[in-house]
Design a protein around this motif. Structure first.
Motif, PDB file in Angstrom:
ATOM      1  N   ALA A  16      27.428  56.250  12.488  1.00  0.00           N
ATOM      2  CA  ALA A  16      27.301  55.092  11.615  1.00  0.00           C
ATOM      3  C   ALA A  16      28.799  54.901  10.956  1.00  0.00           C
ATOM      4  O   ALA A  16      29.200  53.896  10.604  1.00  0.00           O
ATOM      5  CB  ALA A  16      26.303  55.516  10.417  1.00  0.00           C
ATOM      6  N   GLU A  17      29.442  56.201  10.620  1.00  0.00           N
ATOM      7  CA  GLU A  17      30.693  56.125   9.949  1.00  0.00           C
ATOM      8  C   GLU A  17      31.788  55.721  10.755  1.00  0.00           C
ATOM      9  O   GLU A  17      32.613  55.001  10.323  1.00  0.00           O
ATOM     10  CB  GLU A  17      30.921  57.453   9.549  1.00  0.00           C
ATOM     11  CG  GLU A  17      31.983  57.680   8.473  1.00  0.00           C
ATOM     12  CD  GLU A  17      31.793  57.351   6.913  1.00  0.00           C
ATOM     13  OE1 GLU A  17      32.684  57.250   6.069  1.00  0.00           O
ATOM     14  OE2 GLU A  17      30.462  56.709   6.823  1.00  0.00           O
ATOM     15  N   THR A 381      35.212  57.738   6.828  1.00  0.00           N
ATOM     16  CA  THR A 381      35.299  58.778   7.984  1.00  0.00           C
ATOM     17  C   THR A 381      35.613  60.061   7.335  1.00  0.00           C
ATOM     18  O   THR A 381      35.800  61.124   7.925  1.00  0.00           O
ATOM     19  CB  THR A 381      36.095  58.393   9.453  1.00  0.00           C
ATOM     20  OG1 THR A 381      37.631  58.657   9.069  1.00  0.00           O
ATOM     21  CG2 THR A 381      35.932  57.144   9.744  1.00  0.00           C
ATOM     22  N   SER A 382      35.890  60.068   6.127  1.00  0.00           N
ATOM     23  CA  SER A 382      36.409  61.386   5.288  1.00  0.00           C
ATOM     24  C   SER A 382      35.363  61.626   4.292  1.00  0.00           C
ATOM     25  O   SER A 382      34.771  60.724   3.918  1.00  0.00           O
ATOM     26  CB  SER A 382      37.701  61.062   4.615  1.00  0.00           C
ATOM     27  OG  SER A 382      38.228  62.223   3.924  1.00  0.00           O
ATOM     28  N   LYS A 383      35.344  62.993   4.115  1.00  0.00           N
ATOM     29  CA  LYS A 383      34.116  63.606   3.301  1.00  0.00           C
ATOM     30  C   LYS A 383      34.860  64.590   2.498  1.00  0.00           C
ATOM     31  O   LYS A 383      35.527  65.499   3.400  1.00  0.00           O
ATOM     32  CB  LYS A 383      32.995  63.887   3.921  1.00  0.00           C
ATOM     33  CG  LYS A 383      32.162  62.792   4.392  1.00  0.00           C
ATOM     34  CD  LYS A 383      30.728  63.257   5.252  1.00  0.00           C
ATOM     35  CE  LYS A 383      30.188  62.057   6.070  1.00  0.00           C
ATOM     36  NZ  LYS A 383      29.888  61.014   5.321  1.00  0.00           N
ATOM     37  N   ILE A 384      34.584  64.974   1.389  1.00  0.00           N
ATOM     38  CA  ILE A 384      35.016  65.940   0.538  1.00  0.00           C
ATOM     39  C   ILE A 384      33.917  67.018   0.108  1.00  0.00           C
ATOM     40  O   ILE A 384      32.897  66.415  -0.035  1.00  0.00           O
ATOM     41  CB  ILE A 384      35.939  65.844  -0.397  1.00  0.00           C
ATOM     42  CG1 ILE A 384      35.372  64.763  -1.347  1.00  0.00           C
ATOM     43  CG2 ILE A 384      37.300  64.930   0.187  1.00  0.00           C
ATOM     44  CD1 ILE A 384      35.923  64.673  -2.757  1.00  0.00           C
ATOM     45  N   VAL A 405      37.771  69.319   3.472  1.00  0.00           N
ATOM     46  CA  VAL A 405      37.664  67.932   3.885  1.00  0.00           C
ATOM     47  C   VAL A 405      37.073  68.028   5.241  1.00  0.00           C
ATOM     48  O   VAL A 405      37.413  68.805   6.306  1.00  0.00           O
ATOM     49  CB  VAL A 405      38.892  67.263   3.946  1.00  0.00           C
ATOM     50  CG1 VAL A 405      38.820  65.919   4.354  1.00  0.00           C
ATOM     51  CG2 VAL A 405      39.527  67.475   2.565  1.00  0.00           C
ATOM     52  N   ARG A 406      36.108  66.892   5.641  1.00  0.00           N
ATOM     53  CA  ARG A 406      35.513  66.685   6.960  1.00  0.00           C
ATOM     54  C   ARG A 406      36.319  65.297   7.342  1.00  0.00           C
ATOM     55  O   ARG A 406      35.967  64.330   6.617  1.00  0.00           O
ATOM     56  CB  ARG A 406      33.843  66.640   7.163  1.00  0.00           C
ATOM     57  CG  ARG A 406      33.507  66.312   8.525  1.00  0.00           C
ATOM     58  CD  ARG A 406      32.010  66.579   8.406  1.00  0.00           C
ATOM     59  NE  ARG A 406      31.471  66.331   9.917  1.00  0.00           N
ATOM     60  CZ  ARG A 406      30.263  66.405   9.937  1.00  0.00           C
ATOM     61  NH1 ARG A 406      29.239  66.583   9.144  1.00  0.00           N
ATOM     62  NH2 ARG A 406      29.773  66.260  11.189  1.00  0.00           N
ATOM     63  N   SER A 407      36.931  65.504   8.340  1.00  0.00           N
ATOM     64  CA  SER A 407      37.747  64.108   8.556  1.00  0.00           C
ATOM     65  C   SER A 407      37.524  63.642   9.998  1.00  0.00           C
ATOM     66  O   SER A 407      37.503  64.368  10.795  1.00  0.00           O
ATOM     67  CB  SER A 407      39.384  64.768   8.379  1.00  0.00           C
ATOM     68  OG  SER A 407      40.304  63.605   9.018  1.00  0.00           O
TER      69      SER A 407
END
Length: 547
Positions: A16-17, A381-384, A405-407
């Motif tokens: 989805a992202e 698309t980036s998560k912290i 970070v999940r990139s």
């Protein structure tokens, strides 16, 4: 079973992202989903040649006569840049280099650097982008570690080349007035003049490139990227507005992630990119005014120099077209964030990330007004995530933790075989941070910068931000030095503002009035300037070595 469901949910979330990222690229104009033929061709060329070369090829097809690069030598159109890239790629292969070989480039921001980046992709060569602030031992060690087979460089760095084997091919990307071309060396112009303007044979696999980390505490590490997903462009363009077929002035070094990434997106949007080989505050304003630039890309130190010009000089230039100032590379203090927006309007965007994780968060102008100094929120698309020392998730607001970070564009591991720490798919940035009541991320400092003094934990950035707000201080850096009694003690290095006299007792009293007693620097050292690298980061290892 629960773990499988969790993995499935994560996979669906990633899909989805990714879809959101594609839609965002379309909305920003980076791709045109109404022309799937163009999107497919672009994707194919990106896989073969890498984004920089592929974007210039597309630019030559769609707006051949639009200006692509402007520097001291004038303007190159997309068509000219494309042809010259082909000629240089063919000439490099004719020098005996083969696809997959590593070549280095040591150049300031100008057409020679852009041509080297584009030509390397077309020839399937892996490009190691060297730091223009290297000392000779660093330069030699990095070139040997990356197994560099040829070096493209500006003539001002001729002396550094003495550290490399004399048989290593050398190609000059820029020749300063009065500089001779060393015996046996070629210039980029010579190779282009004698090169084949047609596309070279497609390489079997992309060469990719190596961007070096800042190296503020030691030898820079190499972070390679062989295949670059288009999602990297989405991360940059999502919360950062770029002009389309307009003009961007980039004074942040292109050999580093911020300059490189913003130039790539600017090129995808058909912009003219104005490059300055050396930063000069007034020359930067002149470039924005003369080229009617809508975007400026810089590092915080440069913004500090811009606002320091004062209203009398700033008002000489028409900056009415400037809609975006993008800053990254080092910490942006709350005081500087406010001064920049008070001076140029609410146009400031603060990017946080690294060579390894790409863009982690972006703070937009209204967020910098709400919480000056914040690094904002993650783009698409980036998560912290924040974790404590035991690896447990920190979810409470205003509680400090290690930033992970999940990139959508992770790197492949360092060229020396090392890697970053991962927890649950999230990669460590090496920073400490906290999320405030507005959901905005704030960086407290590097996790290895934390100083334990007399049993108390201190992050230098808090003290630096406090002192940076004083009108009599131009620059400040705080570090920890060995102390027999306390284990570590705080030492502040201060550069006074022009015409100001700084009192050491006054500095200590000021910190004591505003922060806890244990955060008062025991030593205050006055310097003419702080040692910095090309991206504006303070070289703490140099300060540590000072007596």
């Amino acid at each position: 079973m629960a773990r499988n469901l969790e993995s499935l949910a994560a996979g669906l979330g990633d899909a989805a992202e990714t879809l959101r990222a594609v839609v965002r690229l379309h909305q920003r104009g980076v791709i045109d989903l109404t022309r799937p033929d163009r999107v497919a061709r672009m994707a194919r060329e990106n896989r073969i040649y890498g984004p920089p070369a592929a974007l210039i090829m597309a630019g030559a097809r769609h707006h051949q006569h639009r200006p692509a690069i402007a520097d001291e030598r004038g303007v190159l159109t997309y068509g000219e840049l494309d042809e010259q890239s082909n000629a240089l790629a063919n000439a490099l292969l004719a020098q005996g280099l083969t696809a997959g070989s590593v070549i280095g480039v040591l150049a300031r921001d100008h057409r020679g650097l852009v041509l080297a980046i584009s030509a390397a992709g077309r020839a399937g060569l892996r490009l190691a982008m060297m730091n223009t602030g290297f000392a000779k031992p660093q330069f030699a060690e990095v070139a040997a570690r990356e197994n560099v087979r040829a070096m493209l460089h500006d003539s001002e760095f001729n002396d550094l080349l003495d550290a490399l084997p004399p048989t290593l091919p050398r190609i000059l990307t820029w020749v300063d007035e009065g500089h001779a071309v060393p015996a046996g060396a070629h210039t980029v112009d010579q190779l282009i003049d004698g090169g084949d303007l047609r596309m070279p044979p497609a390489p079997a696999r992309p060469g990719g490139f190596i961007i070096l980390t800042s190296g503020t505490t030691g030898l820079p590490k190499g972070a390679p990227r062989t295949r670059v997903t288009p999602l990297a462009s989405a991360m940059i363009a999502d919360r950062l507005p770029f002009p389309r077929r307009g003009c961007v002035v980039i004074v942040s070094p292109i050999f580093h992630s911020t300059g490189f990434g913003t130039w790539t997106v600017a090129t995808a949007l058909g912009n003219k990119t104005v490059l300055l080989r050396r930063f000069d505050a007034e020359a930067t304003l002149r470039a924005v005014s003369e080229h009617r630039a809508e975007m400026l890309v810089a590092v915080p130190t440069m913004l500090h120099r811009l606002v320091a010009l004062g209203p009398e000089i700033i008002e000489r230039y028409d900056l009415s077209t400037l809609k975006t100032i993008a800053v990254a590379g080092s910490a942006l203090s709350p005081e500087l964030a406010t001064r920049v927006q008070d001076t140029f309007g609410d146009v400031l965007y603060n990017l946080y990330g690294s060579t390894e994780v790409a863009v982690a968060t972006v703070a937009q102008p209204h967020e910098l007004r709400l919480a000056p100094g914040t690094v904002g929120r993650p783009p698409v698309t980036s998560k912290i995530a924040l974790f404590d020392e035991e690896g447990r998730r920190v979810t409470a607001r205003n509680v400090s933790g290690r930033v992970f970070v999940r990139s959508g564009a992770p790197f492949e591991g360092y060229t020396d075989g090392r890697h970053k720490q991962f927890i649950g798919g999230y990669m460590s940035t090496g920073d400490m941070g906290r999320i405030d009541d507005h959901g905005l991320l704030h960086i407290d400092g590097r996790d290895d910068d934390m100083i334990v003094s007399g049993g108390e934990n201190v992050y230098p950035l808090e003290i630096e931000n406090l002192l940076a707000a004083r009108p009599d201080i131009d620059e400040v850096s705080v570090i920890g030095v060995a102390d027999e009694e306390f284990g570590k003690r705080l030492r502040a290095y201060i550069v006074p503002a022009p015409g100001a006299t700084v009192s050491v007792p006054d500095i200590k009293a000021y910190v004591k009035e505003n922060l806890a007693r244990y955060k008062v620097p025991r030593d205050v050292i006055i310097l003419d300037e702080l040692p910095r690298n090309a991206t504006g980061k303070v070289l703490r290892r140099v300060l540590q070595e000072m007596d």
